[in-house]
Structures are given as C-alpha cells and as structure tokens.
Scaffold this motif. Structure first.
Motif, PDB file in Angstrom:
ATOM      1  N   MET A   2     -25.214 -73.872  60.798  1.00 38.99           N
ATOM      2  CA  MET A   2     -24.152 -74.448  61.362  1.00 38.99           C
ATOM      3  C   MET A   2     -23.157 -75.233  60.716  1.00 38.99           C
ATOM      4  N   LEU A   3     -21.701 -75.040  61.169  1.00 32.46           N
ATOM      5  CA  LEU A   3     -20.639 -75.536  60.686  1.00 32.46           C
ATOM      6  C   LEU A   3     -20.935 -77.173  60.512  1.00 32.46           C
ATOM      7  N   ASN A   4     -20.895 -77.675  59.230  1.00 28.72           N
ATOM      8  CA  ASN A   4     -20.934 -79.236  59.253  1.00 28.72           C
ATOM      9  C   ASN A   4     -20.400 -79.646  57.704  1.00 28.72           C
ATOM     10  N   SER A   5     -19.305 -80.043  57.639  1.00 32.97           N
ATOM     11  CA  SER A   5     -18.736 -80.583  56.565  1.00 32.97           C
ATOM     12  C   SER A   5     -17.924 -81.787  56.765  1.00 32.97           C
ATOM     13  N   PHE A   6     -18.356 -82.867  56.161  1.00 33.88           N
ATOM     14  CA  PHE A   6     -17.629 -84.571  56.571  1.00 33.88           C
ATOM     15  C   PHE A   6     -17.036 -84.866  55.204  1.00 33.88           C
ATOM     16  N   ASP A   7     -17.353 -84.494  54.064  1.00 33.49           N
ATOM     17  CA  ASP A   7     -16.715 -85.049  52.807  1.00 33.49           C
ATOM     18  C   ASP A   7     -16.640 -84.229  51.831  1.00 33.49           C
ATOM     19  N   GLU A   8     -16.347 -84.415  50.457  1.00 38.79           N
ATOM     20  CA  GLU A   8     -15.956 -83.782  49.525  1.00 38.79           C
ATOM     21  C   GLU A   8     -16.995 -83.492  48.362  1.00 38.79           C
ATOM     22  N   TRP A   9     -18.149 -84.366  48.457  1.00 35.06           N
ATOM     23  CA  TRP A   9     -19.388 -84.176  47.721  1.00 35.06           C
ATOM     24  C   TRP A   9     -20.744 -84.070  48.152  1.00 35.06           C
ATOM     25  N   SER A  10     -20.928 -84.034  49.218  1.00 33.46           N
ATOM     26  CA  SER A  10     -22.374 -84.014  49.892  1.00 33.46           C
ATOM     27  C   SER A  10     -22.878 -82.580  49.221  1.00 33.46           C
ATOM     28  N   MET A 265      -3.921 -85.389  43.049  1.00 37.49           N
ATOM     29  CA  MET A 265      -3.700 -86.828  42.576  1.00 37.49           C
ATOM     30  C   MET A 265      -5.054 -87.552  42.796  1.00 37.49           C
ATOM     31  N   VAL A 266      -5.809 -87.317  43.831  1.00 35.26           N
ATOM     32  CA  VAL A 266      -7.000 -88.086  43.790  1.00 35.26           C
ATOM     33  C   VAL A 266      -8.252 -87.143  44.447  1.00 35.26           C
ATOM     34  N   LEU A 267      -9.396 -87.308  43.968  1.00 35.74           N
ATOM     35  CA  LEU A 267     -10.374 -86.368  44.625  1.00 35.74           C
ATOM     36  C   LEU A 267     -11.646 -87.394  44.761  1.00 35.74           C
ATOM     37  N   ALA A 268     -12.456 -87.556  45.784  1.00 37.08           N
ATOM     38  CA  ALA A 268     -13.542 -88.391  45.980  1.00 37.08           C
ATOM     39  C   ALA A 268     -14.789 -87.439  45.467  1.00 37.08           C
ATOM     40  N   LEU A 269     -15.400 -87.826  44.116  1.00 40.23           N
ATOM     41  CA  LEU A 269     -16.688 -87.166  43.675  1.00 40.23           C
ATOM     42  C   LEU A 269     -18.110 -87.489  44.010  1.00 40.23           C
ATOM     43  N   ARG A 270     -17.877 -88.642  44.543  1.00 37.52           N
ATOM     44  CA  ARG A 270     -19.329 -89.467  45.367  1.00 37.52           C
ATOM     45  C   ARG A 270     -18.948 -90.887  46.034  1.00 37.52           C
ATOM     46  N   LEU A 325     -14.200 -78.966  41.947  1.00 33.92           N
ATOM     47  CA  LEU A 325     -14.985 -78.758  43.180  1.00 33.92           C
ATOM     48  C   LEU A 325     -16.159 -79.442  43.198  1.00 33.92           C
ATOM     49  N   SER A 326     -16.719 -80.578  43.967  1.00 31.36           N
ATOM     50  CA  SER A 326     -18.207 -80.997  43.844  1.00 31.36           C
ATOM     51  C   SER A 326     -19.114 -79.994  44.500  1.00 31.36           C
ATOM     52  N   VAL A 327     -20.122 -79.714  43.705  1.00 29.77           N
ATOM     53  CA  VAL A 327     -21.074 -78.938  44.360  1.00 29.77           C
ATOM     54  C   VAL A 327     -22.211 -80.001  44.980  1.00 29.77           C
ATOM     55  N   SER A 328     -22.265 -81.181  44.398  1.00 29.14           N
ATOM     56  CA  SER A 328     -23.215 -82.513  44.818  1.00 29.14           C
ATOM     57  C   SER A 328     -22.679 -83.404  44.268  1.00 29.14           C
ATOM     58  N   PRO A 329     -23.234 -84.518  44.694  1.00 30.28           N
ATOM     59  CA  PRO A 329     -22.843 -86.126  44.053  1.00 30.28           C
ATOM     60  C   PRO A 329     -22.986 -86.208  42.565  1.00 30.28           C
ATOM     61  N   GLU A 330     -23.598 -85.012  41.937  1.00 32.74           N
ATOM     62  CA  GLU A 330     -23.963 -85.069  40.516  1.00 32.74           C
ATOM     63  C   GLU A 330     -23.428 -83.955  39.975  1.00 32.74           C
ATOM     64  N   THR A 331     -22.844 -82.799  40.513  1.00 33.99           N
ATOM     65  CA  THR A 331     -22.567 -81.642  39.955  1.00 33.99           C
ATOM     66  C   THR A 331     -20.988 -81.237  40.187  1.00 33.99           C
ATOM     67  N   VAL A 332     -20.080 -80.801  39.269  1.00 29.62           N
ATOM     68  CA  VAL A 332     -18.937 -80.625  39.433  1.00 29.62           C
ATOM     69  C   VAL A 332     -18.686 -79.376  38.760  1.00 29.62           C
ATOM     70  N   LEU A 333     -17.717 -78.353  39.670  1.00 28.75           N
ATOM     71  CA  LEU A 333     -17.075 -77.253  38.947  1.00 28.75           C
ATOM     72  C   LEU A 333     -16.038 -77.712  38.014  1.00 28.75           C
ATOM     73  N   MET A 342     -14.030 -82.495  31.075  1.00 27.41           N
ATOM     74  CA  MET A 342     -15.417 -82.271  31.233  1.00 27.41           C
ATOM     75  C   MET A 342     -16.231 -83.435  30.424  1.00 27.41           C
ATOM     76  N   ARG A 343     -15.750 -83.625  29.267  1.00 27.35           N
ATOM     77  CA  ARG A 343     -16.611 -84.683  28.447  1.00 27.35           C
ATOM     78  C   ARG A 343     -16.134 -86.245  29.203  1.00 27.35           C
ATOM     79  N   THR A 344     -15.047 -86.395  30.047  1.00 29.13           N
ATOM     80  CA  THR A 344     -14.859 -87.548  30.760  1.00 29.13           C
ATOM     81  C   THR A 344     -15.844 -87.750  31.642  1.00 29.13           C
ATOM     82  N   LEU A 345     -16.068 -86.653  32.509  1.00 32.45           N
ATOM     83  CA  LEU A 345     -16.975 -86.569  33.596  1.00 32.45           C
ATOM     84  C   LEU A 345     -18.360 -86.870  33.493  1.00 32.45           C
TER      85      LEU A 345
END
Length: 385
Positions: A2-10, A265-270, A325-333, A342-345
């Motif tokens: 089912m369609l379900n997307s509320f945030d940028e990091w889950s 300008m701004v992205l929420a990663l978690r 693009l966040s794939v999870s609160p711990e993983t980022v493309l 990459m080193r900063t993240l």
C-alpha cells in the motif's frame, strides 16, 4: 504494498526512478528561464561565474535566448547508464523499483490552447508529484515542457489507487506569460548579478497569477511539512495544500530559502539530523527545527564535475550533490564523485552507498530529484512538538 510515505528517511520499500529515454532538447522560453534563473548558463572550465552563472552571455538589455537547445546524445546515453546504476543499487538494498513509461521518440511537443513547448521525459519525478501518507498529489507544474509529465507515471499511480491510495490532482494552470510572478527573477541577486526575465507577452487566455508549485518544495517530516515559498504562485499552491490537508498535516512556511526546491538546501536524514548547504539555512527554518543537528559538508570542488562546451546548458548549482537519497535512517545513497561528502556523512554514523551520477548539473537533478518514494515504513509521527 500500500502507498505509505510520510518522511524522507524511514526504511524505503518501494520507489519510482525516473526515465531519460528520448531526451533530446531543452525549450528556452519564459517558464524554463524563470525556473532555472539562478543557474542557467553555458558553464565550462573557462568561465569565471562558477557559483551562479549569468542567465545570458550578452550585455544588459539583451533578450534571453529562446527556441530549442539540443542536448548532446552522449550525455543522455551516460545518464541512462547512471539511472540503471541507481536502480541496481536500490534493488541490491531490497527496495522495489518502479519506472515510468518512456517518452516515445515520436512525441516531441506539448501543446495547449495557449502555448506549445518541447516535451521532457519523466526524469525528475520528485518535482510534479507529492506523496503524503496514502495520497498521491499531482502538483501544478512550473515549466511548460513538463505540463503532462505525470501522465507517464499513470500505470504506477493506477496500481496504488487499486490498492486503496487516494489520488488527487491540484488545479492545472493555463501558464500564459501573465500567470508567472516574475518578482524573484527581477530582484534576486543570490550568488551575484543575474539579468531579469524579459517582459511577458499578453494572451487571450490570461487570468493573472496562477497556482504553480512543485512537490520538491516540500520537506516531509511525518505530521509536519516544511514548504519553501519564493513567489506568489508558490504561495497560492501552499494555500491550496493547507486547505486540502487541514487536520491531517501541519504546514510550516519558509520564505526564499531557495528559488523553488528545498532539497538541495536542506534534507532530513533522520529525526534530529539535517543535511544543509550552509549554517545560514538554520535561521530560515521553523523554530522547532533550529535545535536539530546540522551536517554541513565541505563546499563542492571543481574537479567533481565534468567540463562542458559553451553551448551546454547547466541547470543545477554545484551543490546539487547534497541531493542525496536516504534508504533508511542509517543508509544514504551519495554520488561517488563526492568523497568529502561521503566522509562527512560517515563521521556522523551513516552508511554511505556510493553510486555514479555524472551529469547531474546538466539535467538539474540528484538522487532525491530522480526518485519518488512511494512506500516507507514510517508514519505520521510528530517530530516537532
């Protein structure tokens, strides 16, 4: 699912990745030049205006270019290779990937009663659609070439609708020259001097300033939405969202954080962590977000980008690689061309998945732009109270 997307990091379960098939040209007209006002230029290593190039190469008072600007097909071929790499990376992480329909080679023009423009394939799929929970919202486009772009996503949307998703289309603008608020382009000096957009032409279909608004102007934080407003037509779109979403989401307006989109300008990663372009971003954020941790990566370097010819239009600033693009609160493309980012993240505890993306400045989009997350595990949590 089912369609379900509320945030940028889950945890990401399903996503649409855009298509660049049969991308042949840009159409230089008022809506295109207005949208890319801060960045559009024939950028190359010989130019001095590296941060925000000038709109035209001519002097004051000279009109902006118009007509068709061809795109070299070697760039399109490499872009399609990189899109396939994005698909492969997401699939390897257990994400189900959907693709839009490709533009047929014989479809070359968008036409309405008031204007015509070259067609654009559904590449930056984040722009003209906003996913809020179980609802698909098609947003009113700001570039004429992209007027019917969401039609190429219809098979994907139909499947989610059949599974119970809500599906809404915001009011469509007539998009005559009089529809556009030109104030941002006429007064903006971000990054240095820019020439104003030329005077609009009258039309028998003029109705005055209209609602035009992109999904990429919205930062989704569960129950809360942060919306960037830079023009009167953005404000009208936000008015519509507030009325439509009343009781379901809280909307927080920020003003002129960027010309339009918020996601370079701004992205929420978690929860509690933002990736931002500069420390000054904090001052424009809603008060509850100012206490979140800010990750500010080093400024991008010239050697991260290909060199282009004088006739190549550069549509994104050098900061486009913050568009992760966040794939999870711990993983980022992240673009593999950005080792400093990459080193900063990684220093902040993220697992970085490097993926090739060469021509992001030519095509105006990073990983967040090229994707539309349709299923994430998160819900309408309250992260700001």
């Amino acid at each position: 699912m089912m369609l379900n997307s509320f945030d940028e990091w889950s945890p990401l379960k399903e996503v649409v990745v855009g298509s660049a098939m049969n991308y042949t040209s840009h159409h230089r007209e008022l809506s295109f030049d207005l949208f890319f006002h801060d960045n559009i230029a024939g950028d190359n290593s010989a130019r001095s205006e590296w941060y925000y190039p000038r709109l035209t190469a001519g002097g004051p008072g000279e009109p902006a270019p118009s007509g068709t600007a061809p795109i070299k097909q070697r760039y399109v071929a490499e872009l399609n290779e990189d899109l396939a790499g994005i698909v492969d990376a997401l699939t390897a992480l257990g994400v189900t990937v959907h693709r839009p329909m490709d533009v047929d080679a014989g479809t070359v023009e968008v036409r309405t009663p008031g204007w015509s423009a070259s067609v654009v394939p559904p590449l930056n799929v984040r722009d003209n659609t906003l996913i809020l929970g179980d609802e698909i919202i098609e947003t009113p486009p700001m570039i004429r070439s992209r007027y019917f772009e969401t039609q190429f996503l219809k098979p994907v949307f139909q499947r989610y609708f059949a599974q119970g998703a809500r599906w809404t289309v915001m009011p469509r603008p007539l998009m005559t020259d009089a529809s556009f608020d030109l104030s941002y382009a006429r007064v903006s000096t971000v990054g240095g001097p820019t020439e104003p957009i030329g005077d609009p032409q009258t039309s028998c279909y003029d109705v005055g300033t209209e609602m035009m608004f992109d999904g990429a102007q919205v930062l989704r934080l569960g129950h809360d939405l942060v919306v960037n407003i830079s023009t009167a037509h953005h404000a009208m779109g936000c008015d519509w969202l507030e009325r439509h979403l009343s009781g379901r989401f809280r909307i927080h307006r920020v003003h002129r954080l960027s010309d339009s989109h918020i996601d370079s300008m701004v992205l929420a990663l978690r929860p509690g962590t933002l990736l931002v372009r500069s420390p000054s971003v904090r001052d424009k954020l809603p008060e509850p977000l100012r206490s979140w941790d800010l990750i500010i990566p080093p400024a991008p370097e010239r050697n991260h980008f290909p060199s282009y010819d004088n006739d190549d239009l550069v549509l994104a600033s050098p900061f486009i690689d913050l568009n992760v693009l966040s794939v999870s609160p711990e993983t980022v493309l992240v673009n593999e061309a950005c080792p400093e980012l990459m080193r900063t993240l990684e220093k902040h505890g993220f697992t970085v998945v490097p993926v090739r993306h060469r021509h992001r400045r030519l095509f105006g989009g990073g990983f967040h732009c090229f994707t539309l997350d349709t299923v994430r595990q998160g819900g309408a949590e309250d992260y700001l109270s």
